[in-house]
Enzyme design. Structure first.
Site, PDB file in Angstrom:
ATOM      1  N   PRO A  10      24.648 -47.766  -6.680  1.00  0.00           N
ATOM      2  CA  PRO A  10      23.592 -46.324  -6.542  1.00  0.00           C
ATOM      3  C   PRO A  10      24.891 -45.251  -6.359  1.00  0.00           C
ATOM      4  O   PRO A  10      25.826 -44.983  -5.211  1.00  0.00           O
ATOM      5  CB  PRO A  10      23.607 -47.489  -5.071  1.00  0.00           C
ATOM      6  CG  PRO A  10      24.264 -47.641  -4.628  1.00  0.00           C
ATOM      7  CD  PRO A  10      24.593 -48.888  -5.667  1.00  0.00           C
ATOM      8  N   MET A  11      24.330 -44.254  -7.591  1.00  0.00           N
ATOM      9  CA  MET A  11      25.156 -43.451  -7.402  1.00  0.00           C
ATOM     10  C   MET A  11      24.676 -41.770  -6.956  1.00  0.00           C
ATOM     11  O   MET A  11      23.881 -41.860  -8.107  1.00  0.00           O
ATOM     12  CB  MET A  11      25.561 -43.526  -8.818  1.00  0.00           C
ATOM     13  CG  MET A  11      27.486 -44.424  -8.326  1.00  0.00           C
ATOM     14  SD  MET A  11      28.165 -44.451  -9.869  1.00  0.00           S
ATOM     15  CE  MET A  11      27.094 -45.384 -10.653  1.00  0.00           C
ATOM     16  N   CYS A  59      27.750 -44.893   2.417  1.00  0.00           N
ATOM     17  CA  CYS A  59      27.571 -43.678   2.418  1.00  0.00           C
ATOM     18  C   CYS A  59      28.449 -43.002   3.342  1.00  0.00           C
ATOM     19  O   CYS A  59      28.022 -42.562   4.112  1.00  0.00           O
ATOM     20  CB  CYS A  59      26.593 -42.913   2.574  1.00  0.00           C
ATOM     21  SG  CYS A  59      26.864 -41.056   1.089  1.00  0.00           S
ATOM     22  N   HIS A  70      31.703 -52.974   0.034  1.00  0.00           N
ATOM     23  CA  HIS A  70      32.803 -51.991  -0.655  1.00  0.00           C
ATOM     24  C   HIS A  70      33.674 -51.815   0.061  1.00  0.00           C
ATOM     25  O   HIS A  70      34.623 -51.721   1.169  1.00  0.00           O
ATOM     26  CB  HIS A  70      32.517 -50.092  -0.511  1.00  0.00           C
ATOM     27  CG  HIS A  70      33.164 -49.271  -1.374  1.00  0.00           C
ATOM     28  ND1 HIS A  70      32.655 -48.136  -2.007  1.00  0.00           N
ATOM     29  CD2 HIS A  70      34.555 -49.631  -1.239  1.00  0.00           C
ATOM     30  CE1 HIS A  70      33.608 -47.283  -2.208  1.00  0.00           C
ATOM     31  NE2 HIS A  70      34.650 -48.082  -2.448  1.00  0.00           N
ATOM     32  N   GLY A 113      31.231 -49.489 -10.247  1.00  0.00           N
ATOM     33  CA  GLY A 113      30.263 -47.596 -10.341  1.00  0.00           C
ATOM     34  C   GLY A 113      30.578 -46.843 -11.048  1.00  0.00           C
ATOM     35  O   GLY A 113      30.345 -47.072 -12.396  1.00  0.00           O
TER      36      GLY A 113
END
Length: 440
Positions: free
Chosen positions: A72-73, A157, A230, A293
């Site tokens: 997801p970006m 995030c 991550h 990503g």
């Protein structure tokens, strides 16, 4: 409105998964949306009881497991990029941009703009963020009708707008009990699996044991069985999200230690992985899934075009970029301005195409012509007619080349760097037993 397409189970083999379970989760009443440990335990027990007595419905599906997924970006993995990605790869799992729960709740009369997507984008995962349980519940209920294949909760995030002022994202790693509550609420308000995306730590809270505490508490107090890791910690001292992707060192050994210490959970590795060779190298070392990503966005052809054959074992395709563009153009012109106020705009729809010719002859001229065409073209067809002349026919009509062979050992040394096995202290275990007695 798109109805639920079910969800796919993880599998250890290389066989396509063809059976999918839809769970009939119960809905939570508003008095359970309270932020305390009692609520967390009660919510999970409520969920467990409903699962025990619910009927599982088997639905035929053709999804492969999420061995490869696109991260997801924000402002990148919108429905238009996902449409392009799906034209190139049929099996990659695609994630939405993170959507704040408040956005979904407050835009409930305009949901298609934020949640709609074409049916061919399956399997697709919705990522949501937030720190208000009631809004998370409402947002999940609203999104459930759109038939996403999984709901992912953002705990990774590092953006100051999210982790700072927003008080969610990676900040939530410091409050695993709340994350467990949130996952219970999300799971109880949707019909698909749930997962968490997180980092390996936050600021000075970066020991392996602290990461394990987070995984243990969330997985033991909620239905969460899938974590996307991550493999960097986050620094919340004011550095930019871009620097948070570069400055903290990658610690893949933490990821592989999680596989050892939590064998009943599923883990997807993320961070610093830029090629299909690295994807397969990570999987050879035991990763259940690999998330890529920016490489999948900045170089979609030479990343996604190899996924089906090199990761999933499908026959190599003779697909060309001209064919992809022709099909994408039909889609784009059909939805141009659908949501009013010129949304989506021509620039919104053309943006995913800009990196399709990464490092190819004519790429620079293509981007310059595209910038000029955005200013006056009214359809994607006219935009392509004007800008695509920059790309030679031999590039447009070349099929996917044979995958380059390379010996990648990026992850091989991780097994020699593993931290000591996770061990809970006697005090923690006693506290857990006391909680079980209290909430029994």
């Amino acid at each position: 409105m798109i109805k639920s397409a079910g969800h796919t189970l993880f599998a250890a083999s290389f066989t396509p998964i063809r059976s999918v379970i839809l769970k009939n989760h119960g809905r939570l009443s508003s008095n359970l949306f309270c932020r305390n440990s009692t609520a967390s335990r009660k919510v999970f027990k409520f969920h467990q009881k409903r699962q025990v007595h619910s009927k599982t419905v088997m639905v035929a599906e053709n999804y492969y497991p999420p061995w490869f997924s696109v991260a997801p970006m924000m402002e990148w993995t919108d429905p238009h990029y996902r449409k392009l990605a799906r034209l190139i790869s049929k099996h990659a799992w695609l994630y939405t941009e993170m959507l704040a729960a408040e956005t979904i709740v407050y835009q409930k009369d305009n949901l298609d703009r934020f949640l709609a997507y074409t049916p061919d984008q399956h399997p697709v995962v919705l990522q949501i963020g937030g720190s208000n349980l009631e809004n998370l519940a409402k947002a999940t209920q609203l999104a459930n009708a759109y038939g996403y294949d999984e709901i992912n909760f953002n705990c990774g995030c590092p953006s100051p707008k999210v982790a700072g002022h927003g008080c969610f994202g990676v900040t939530l790693m410091l409050d695993p009990k709340f994350v467990a509550e949130a996952m219970c609420v999300i799971a109880a308000n949707c019909d698909v699996p749930v997962s968490v995306k997180c980092r390996i730590g936050v600021d000075d809270h970066d020991s392996y044991n602290e990461l394990c505490d987070f995984i243990y508490k969330v997985s033991s107090q909620s239905p969460t069985r899938h974590f996307v890791i991550h493999s960097r910690k986050a620094l919340l001292n004011g550095i930019s999200p871009a620097d948070n992707r570069k400055i903290p060192p990658l610690k893949y050994e933490y990821f592989y230690a999680l596989l050892r210490d939590f064998p009943d959970l599923r883990f997807t590795i993320n961070g610093g992985i830029n090629s299909i060779d690295e994807v397969n190298a990570a999987r050879r070392e035991g990763a259940h899934g690999v998330m890529v990503g920016r490489a999948a966005y900045n170089n979609p052809w030479y990343t996604l075009a190899y996924v089906d054959s090199e990761v999933y074992g499908a026959p190599r395709s003779d697909l060309t970029r001209r064919q992809v563009i022709e099909e994408y153009q039909v889609y784009a012109d059909s939805i141009l301005g659908t949501y009013g106020s010129n949304r989506p705009s021509l620039r919104d729809l053309g943006k995913p195409l800009l990196s399709l010719f990464y490092c190819e002859p004519g790429n620079g001229l293509w981007k310059r012509k595209a910038d000029a065409a955005f200013l006056h073209c009214k359809t994607l067809k006219s935009f392509l007619d004007e800008a695509l002349v920059a790309i030679p026919d031999r590039v447009l009509d070349a099929p996917i080349p044979e995958a380059p062979s390379a010996c990648i050992d990026t992850f091989a040394n991780s097994k020699y760097l593993l931290p000591p096995p996770y061990a809970r202290t006697e005090a923690e275990e006693e506290e857990e037993q006391e909680e079980e007695i209290v909430y029994a």
